[in-house]
Design a protein around this motif. Structure first.
Motif, PDB file in Angstrom:
ATOM      1  N   VAL A  96      14.565  -6.160  -2.798  1.00 27.73           N
ATOM      2  CA  VAL A  96      15.658  -5.389  -2.194  1.00 27.73           C
ATOM      3  C   VAL A  96      15.090  -4.506  -1.090  1.00 27.73           C
ATOM      4  O   VAL A  96      13.913  -4.124  -1.114  1.00 27.73           O
ATOM      5  CB  VAL A  96      16.380  -4.539  -3.269  1.00 27.73           C
ATOM      6  N   HIS A  97      15.958  -4.172  -0.122  1.00 23.43           N
ATOM      7  CA  HIS A  97      15.578  -3.322   1.015  1.00 23.43           C
ATOM      8  C   HIS A  97      14.463  -3.955   1.845  1.00 23.43           C
ATOM      9  O   HIS A  97      13.552  -3.266   2.309  1.00 23.43           O
ATOM     10  CB  HIS A  97      15.158  -1.918   0.551  1.00 23.43           C
ATOM     11  N   ILE A  98      14.535  -5.257   2.003  1.00 22.68           N
ATOM     12  CA  ILE A  98      13.618  -5.962   2.897  1.00 22.68           C
ATOM     13  C   ILE A  98      14.333  -6.085   4.236  1.00 22.68           C
ATOM     14  O   ILE A  98      15.205  -6.941   4.415  1.00 22.68           O
ATOM     15  CB  ILE A  98      13.238  -7.346   2.337  1.00 22.68           C
ATOM     16  N   LEU A 153       0.837  -1.208   0.000  1.00 18.15           N
ATOM     17  CA  LEU A 153       0.000   0.000   0.000  1.00 18.15           C
ATOM     18  C   LEU A 153       0.867   1.252   0.000  1.00 18.15           C
ATOM     19  O   LEU A 153       0.659   2.187  -0.784  1.00 18.15           O
ATOM     20  CB  LEU A 153      -0.922  -0.025   1.216  1.00 18.15           C
ATOM     21  N   PHE A 154       1.858   1.276   0.870  1.00 22.34           N
ATOM     22  CA  PHE A 154       2.761   2.425   1.005  1.00 22.34           C
ATOM     23  C   PHE A 154       3.533   2.662  -0.294  1.00 22.34           C
ATOM     24  O   PHE A 154       3.616   3.791  -0.798  1.00 22.34           O
ATOM     25  CB  PHE A 154       3.708   2.147   2.176  1.00 22.34           C
ATOM     26  N   ASP A 155       4.102   1.597  -0.833  1.00 26.51           N
ATOM     27  CA  ASP A 155       4.910   1.731  -2.045  1.00 26.51           C
ATOM     28  C   ASP A 155       4.069   2.145  -3.252  1.00 26.51           C
ATOM     29  O   ASP A 155       4.538   2.871  -4.134  1.00 26.51           O
ATOM     30  CB  ASP A 155       5.649   0.426  -2.338  1.00 26.51           C
ATOM     31  N   ASP A 206      11.918   0.268  -5.773  1.00 31.11           N
ATOM     32  CA  ASP A 206      13.198  -0.364  -5.435  1.00 31.11           C
ATOM     33  C   ASP A 206      13.063  -1.610  -4.568  1.00 31.11           C
ATOM     34  O   ASP A 206      13.964  -2.440  -4.552  1.00 31.11           O
ATOM     35  CB  ASP A 206      14.110   0.641  -4.722  1.00 31.11           C
ATOM     36  N   ARG A 207      11.971  -1.739  -3.837  1.00 32.56           N
ATOM     37  CA  ARG A 207      11.844  -2.893  -2.949  1.00 32.56           C
ATOM     38  C   ARG A 207      11.249  -4.100  -3.662  1.00 32.56           C
ATOM     39  O   ARG A 207      11.833  -5.175  -3.707  1.00 32.56           O
ATOM     40  CB  ARG A 207      10.972  -2.522  -1.740  1.00 32.56           C
ATOM     41  N   ARG A 225      12.422  -3.673  -8.409  1.00 35.23           N
ATOM     42  CA  ARG A 225      13.583  -2.847  -8.785  1.00 35.23           C
ATOM     43  C   ARG A 225      13.941  -3.007 -10.259  1.00 35.23           C
ATOM     44  O   ARG A 225      14.745  -2.248 -10.809  1.00 35.23           O
ATOM     45  CB  ARG A 225      14.784  -3.208  -7.915  1.00 35.23           C
ATOM     46  N   TYR A 226      13.327  -3.981 -10.932  1.00 42.61           N
ATOM     47  CA  TYR A 226      13.611  -4.204 -12.353  1.00 42.61           C
ATOM     48  C   TYR A 226      12.619  -3.480 -13.255  1.00 42.61           C
ATOM     49  O   TYR A 226      12.698  -3.589 -14.472  1.00 42.61           O
ATOM     50  CB  TYR A 226      13.569  -5.711 -12.649  1.00 42.61           C
ATOM     51  N   CYS A 227      11.663  -2.762 -12.660  1.00 41.93           N
ATOM     52  CA  CYS A 227      10.646  -2.028 -13.425  1.00 41.93           C
ATOM     53  C   CYS A 227       9.835  -2.951 -14.329  1.00 41.93           C
ATOM     54  O   CYS A 227       9.503  -2.602 -15.475  1.00 41.93           O
ATOM     55  CB  CYS A 227      11.286  -0.909 -14.257  1.00 41.93           C
ATOM     56  N   CYS A 228       9.511  -4.135 -13.836  1.00 40.14           N
ATOM     57  CA  CYS A 228       8.744  -5.085 -14.639  1.00 40.14           C
ATOM     58  C   CYS A 228       7.266  -4.711 -14.712  1.00 40.14           C
ATOM     59  O   CYS A 228       6.554  -5.198 -15.589  1.00 40.14           O
ATOM     60  CB  CYS A 228       8.881  -6.493 -14.062  1.00 40.14           C
TER      61      CYS A 228
END
Length: 418
Positions: A311-313, A267-269, A276-277, A280-283
């Protein structure tokens, strides 16, 4: 004698008639004077306090504005009480802080906004980020030991100074608190003047400084130290299934993260469009050629989902079941037609408190109330008028998210006490 003194000044004695008039006027004035305080039939009404500390006076500018700003504080932070302000007044202003900030939040925000920089260190693999040790205002003890990575910040007195373009990380912190997620680290906007910092940090530019959590859990792998656990996209999607297996059987940090934590993160993202979390590959959208995921040839891996990792977990050792949201600047200018819905993939329910806030229609006004606390950010963005376009973008994304929840028949879950 009286006549001689009048003559020296060149004035004439007043006529008896004039004296009578003056005496009558004096008596009339005396009859209209208010009685002594103890003769009032009712006590004087108390003055109504302004709705917030921002309405006390018109905005100030320059040095005057700097000297008159009310610092972020609570009654627990009386050591930074400005001279000349009564303790009673200070506590009344403190009571006007938005309720979504905890006392711990306010103490950390105070430290970040006003703490003296007493040492610094570079953060490995983050060339434009400095970690600084801060000394609280009013403290006389000076610890100028170098801020080494070996553990000098275990007392919680450190912060990360980030790039000017990361300033929206401060907005992300306020959004996190307004929604009741409470997963982001405290962040404030600040201009630095310390002689210990490089000139690029003291040139007057506004930078975010984020509290350094001393007990973040990092993997020992130098190539993957921005995670508390190694988690691939396919594994993540499998663990989101209602009856899916527990994540990473031998991986304690990951297996301790419950399903609802991922819902808060998604929800936040989505509202901030942080890729990025979870992506991060922009899929989840077609990136521009200038995007880092394209320049670094990460986008090509979307063809093989088995290669995709999160990432960033991160979690803290003191709370291994709660995610910590870092690097939250997001993409305020990300186009609406390219919103990344992949961030929501696999999520089947959302926190009821956050959803209720989005449904209330008050998200913008709540964020404005919250952002007023950070006067450096508020003034740099020209207040409500300057911030409103950005908040409208967040609000539109919120309405799109609500429509997504409705169209996909998703549910909500109750927030547990923090």
């Amino acid at each position: 004698m009286a006549q001689r003194s009048w003559r020296r000044t060149g004035l004439k004695l007043p006529a008896p008639a004039a004296l009578g008039v003056l005496l009558a006027l004096a008596l009339l004035a005396l009859t209209h004077l208010p009685p002594p305080p103890d003769q009032y039939p009712h006590p004087l009404p108390a003055l109504s306090p302004p709705s917030s500390q921002w309405e006390v006076a018109a905005p100030l500018s320059g040095a005057q504005a700097h000297s008159e700003r009310l610092p972020i504080t609570t009654t627990h932070l009386m050591w930074d009480q400005p001279p000349g302000r009564s303790r009673r007044r200070w506590r009344r202003v403190a009571g006007e802080m938005p309720p979504w900030f905890s006392d711990d939040d306010l103490q950390k925000m105070q430290l970040l906004a006003r703490g003296q920089v007493i040492s610094k260190t570079r953060v490995p693999a983050h060339g434009q980020v400095l970690r600084v040790r801060l000394q609280a205002v009013g403290h006389t003890e000076v610890d100028a030991s170098p801020a080494s990575p070996q553990g000098d910040c275990w007392d919680g007195h450190c912060g990360l100074i980030k790039r000017p373009r990361d300033i929206y990380e401060v907005l992300a912190f306020h959004l996190d608190r307004v929604l009741g997620l409470n997963r982001s680290l405290p962040a404030v906007a600040r201009r630095f003047t310390s002689h210990l910092l490089p000139y690029s940090y003291t040139d007057g530019s506004l930078r975010p400084i984020v509290w350094w959590a001393p007990d973040l859990q990092h993997l020992e792998d130098a190539n993957n130290d921005q995670n508390s656990c190694a988690l691939g996209w396919l594994q993540y999607q499998e663990m989101l299934q209602p009856r899916g297996p527990t994540p990473a059987a031998g991986d304690a940090p990951c297996s301790s993260i419950p399903h609802d934590e991922w819902s808060r993160l998604a929800l936040f993202d989505f509202l901030l469009q942080v890729h990025d979390r979870l992506d991060r590959y922009c899929c989840g959208f077609q990136p521009d050629p200038s995007e880092p995921c394209v320049e670094e040839r990460l986008h090509e891996k979307c063809r093989n989902p088995a290669e995709l990792v999160l990432v960033h977990i991160l979690v803290r050792r003191s709370a291994p079941s709660r995610l910590v949201f870092i690097d939250n600047a997001g993409r305020p200018q990300h186009p609406e037609e390219k919103l990344n819905f992949r961030l929501l993939q696999g999520i089947d329910r959302f926190p009821v408190g956050a959803v209720a806030t989005l449904q209330s229609g008050k998200l913008q006004s709540l964020l404005l109330e919250s952002l007023r606390v950070d006067q450096e950010l508020w003034e740099s963005q020209a207040g409500a008028e300057g911030l409103r376009p950005l908040l409208q973008t967040i609000d539109r994304r919120a309405r799109i998210l609500l429509r997504y929840i409705q169209e996909h028949n998703l549910t909500v879950f109750g927030d547990l006490p923090h």
